[in-house]
Write an enzyme that holds these catalytic residues in place. Structure first.
Site, PDB file in Angstrom:
ATOM      1  N   THR A   1       0.857  -1.188   0.000  1.00  0.00           N
ATOM      2  CA  THR A   1       0.000   0.000   0.000  1.00  0.00           C
ATOM      3  C   THR A   1       0.883   1.224   0.000  1.00  0.00           C
ATOM      4  O   THR A   1       1.948   1.198   0.612  1.00  0.00           O
ATOM      5  CB  THR A   1      -0.832  -0.014   1.308  1.00  0.00           C
ATOM      6  OG1 THR A   1      -1.778  -1.069   1.213  1.00  0.00           O
ATOM      7  CG2 THR A   1      -1.539   1.287   1.575  1.00  0.00           C
TER       8      THR A   1
ATOM      9  N   ARG B   1     -14.188  -7.649   0.758  1.00  0.00           N
ATOM     10  CA  ARG B   1     -13.225  -7.509   1.860  1.00  0.00           C
ATOM     11  C   ARG B   1     -12.680  -6.073   1.901  1.00  0.00           C
ATOM     12  O   ARG B   1     -12.330  -5.494   0.887  1.00  0.00           O
ATOM     13  CB  ARG B   1     -12.074  -8.492   1.657  1.00  0.00           C
ATOM     14  CG  ARG B   1     -10.978  -8.429   2.740  1.00  0.00           C
ATOM     15  CD  ARG B   1      -9.787  -7.588   2.301  1.00  0.00           C
ATOM     16  NE  ARG B   1      -8.657  -7.683   3.224  1.00  0.00           N
ATOM     17  CZ  ARG B   1      -7.581  -6.900   3.179  1.00  0.00           C
ATOM     18  NH1 ARG B   1      -7.490  -5.982   2.246  1.00  0.00           N
ATOM     19  NH2 ARG B   1      -6.620  -7.041   4.050  1.00  0.00           N
TER      20      ARG B   1
ATOM     21  N   GLY C   1      -3.797  -6.273   6.299  1.00  0.00           N
ATOM     22  CA  GLY C   1      -4.585  -5.258   6.987  1.00  0.00           C
ATOM     23  C   GLY C   1      -5.390  -5.751   8.168  1.00  0.00           C
ATOM     24  O   GLY C   1      -5.683  -4.978   9.091  1.00  0.00           O
TER      25      GLY C   1
HETATM   26  N1  ASP Z   1      -2.760  -3.159   3.993  1.00  0.00           N
HETATM   27  C1  ASP Z   1      -3.308  -3.504   2.717  1.00  0.00           C
HETATM   28  C2  ASP Z   1      -4.581  -4.279   2.917  1.00  0.00           C
HETATM   29  O1  ASP Z   1      -4.648  -5.085   3.822  1.00  0.00           O
HETATM   30  C3  ASP Z   1      -2.385  -4.281   1.847  1.00  0.00           C
HETATM   31  C4  ASP Z   1      -0.907  -3.969   1.959  1.00  0.00           C
HETATM   32  O2  ASP Z   1      -0.495  -2.934   2.416  1.00  0.00           O
HETATM   33  O3  ASP Z   1      -0.090  -4.779   1.591  1.00  0.00           O
HETATM   34  O4  ASP Z   1      -5.474  -4.141   2.138  1.00  0.00           O
END
Ligand code: ASP
Length: 337
Positions: A192, A220, A246
């Site tokens: 992210t 989700r 997450g």
């Molecule tokens: N945090 C993000 C999510 O769970 C994904 C990531 O940062 O890798 O959607």
């Protein structure tokens, strides 16, 4: 680069050692700075720095940085080129927050290229904080955002390939050239952009934008659009953002936790480390096979980062360091798979 990185790391440690507890103190003008997660954070910082270095606000800067990442044609984990969910649908999550507590977010947004700007419109033009799914899209269109199919041919091809096994198994670090912890053949299934900035007036802001975990269940929602989980900002203290699986950030209200630890006097680095340790204590077995990363910036301009597993990199840009990319420390120093 290595020498410069070492120099930067030791400068940061020195700055951290001199940090004063920030709770309740008057705003401090530390000079403008922007920090971002992962290697694509360098490009995002560049876009944000154009705003900050010409006297723009932290809020405008982080939005510009996030928009840069959302348009990046090489990024399979944020925005336009993100990988879809298990049904082949690309859904985007984003949040934005300023240091006065104003915030906005969108989740499961389809076919709108800049979720961070929709999140900002939610913050500025509605009495709400978060819009999801069709409602978020309807709002975006009403605000003049263009509806356009986003799923790229590459993403569709990757999804068809994934369908052959249909196994939801997040890899610890998404594949990128030279990134420790990745194996050839690992596919981008998370990462992210979290971006935090302080402007010349000592005001903080942050944003978080993602296509979420690739191959997730349709519907989700991860931590990135959830204020307090993927992002938290408070001008009195500092700001924090997260990347990784997450669900762990949501379980621990993690970005809020990092900011509250800084409020108690912890340096950004210590606060990030303690939040990671909390994740491990809660789910010691699970934490061996998933990645969680935190990045924090306090109101003095000090930066900290910590990850569960080796391989998390973060980018810093200020007048002294225009394109620095640093390795975060981690609980597990050898890459786990
Ligand atoms: N945090 C993000 C999510 O769970 C994904 C990531 O940062 O890798 O959607």
């Amino acid at each position: 680069m290595t020498t410069r990185r070492r120099f930067l790391q030791s400068s940061l440690l020195t700055a951290g050692a001199l940090a004063l507890p920030g709770a309740g103190a008057a705003p401090v003008k530390s000079g403008a700075k922007v920090v971002s997660t992962w290697d694509f954070g360098v490009g995002a910082n560049g876009a944000a720095w154009k705003v900050l270095s010409t006297g723009g606000s932290a809020l405008d800067a982080i939005e510009a940085g996030a928009r840069w990442a959302e348009s990046d044609l090489c990024n399979a984990t944020v925005g336009h080129c993100g990988y879809p969910d298990r049904d082949g649908v690309l859904t985007l999550d984003a949040s934005i927050m300023d240091g006065d507590g104003r915030c906005g977010a969108v989740a499961a947004l389809e076919d709108i290229a800049h979720p961070v700007s929709v999140a900002r419109a939610v913050m500025e033009k509605t009495p709400h904080v978060m819009l999801v799914g069709q409602g978020a899209q309807q709002f975006a269109i009403a605000q003049g955002f263009e509806k356009t199919p986003l799923l790229t041919d590459d993403a569709r091809k990757a999804w068809r390939e994934w369908l052959k096994t249909s196994e939801y198994k997040p890899v610890i670090n998404a594949e990128r050239a030279g990134r420790p912890g990745s194996k050839p053949g690992d596919k981008h299934n998370h990462d992210t952009l979290g971006i935090l900035a302080i402007d010349n007036n000592g005001k903080l802001a942050g944003a978080c934008t993602t296509s979420g975990m690739a191959w997730k269940l349709h519907g989700r929602v991860g931590d990135s659009p959830i204020v307090g989980a993927g992002l938290y900002v408070d001008n009195e203290v500092g700001a924090a953002t997260a990347s990784g699986v997450g669900e762990e950030m949501i379980r621990n209200a993690a970005s809020f936790l990092v900011v509250e630890l800084m409020r108690q006097g912890r340096s950004p680095m210590d606060a990030c480390r303690e939040a990671i340790e909390r994740v491990v204590r809660k789910r010691p077995e699970a934490s061996k096979s998933l990645q969680v990363c935190f990045l924090a910036l306090n109101k003095h301009g000090e930066v900290g980062a910590f990850a569960l597993h080796r391989g998390f990199v973060y980018a810093i840009c200020d007048t002294a360091k225009q394109d620095a990319l640093l390795d975060a420390k981690s609980v597990y120093t050898t890459a786990q798979t």
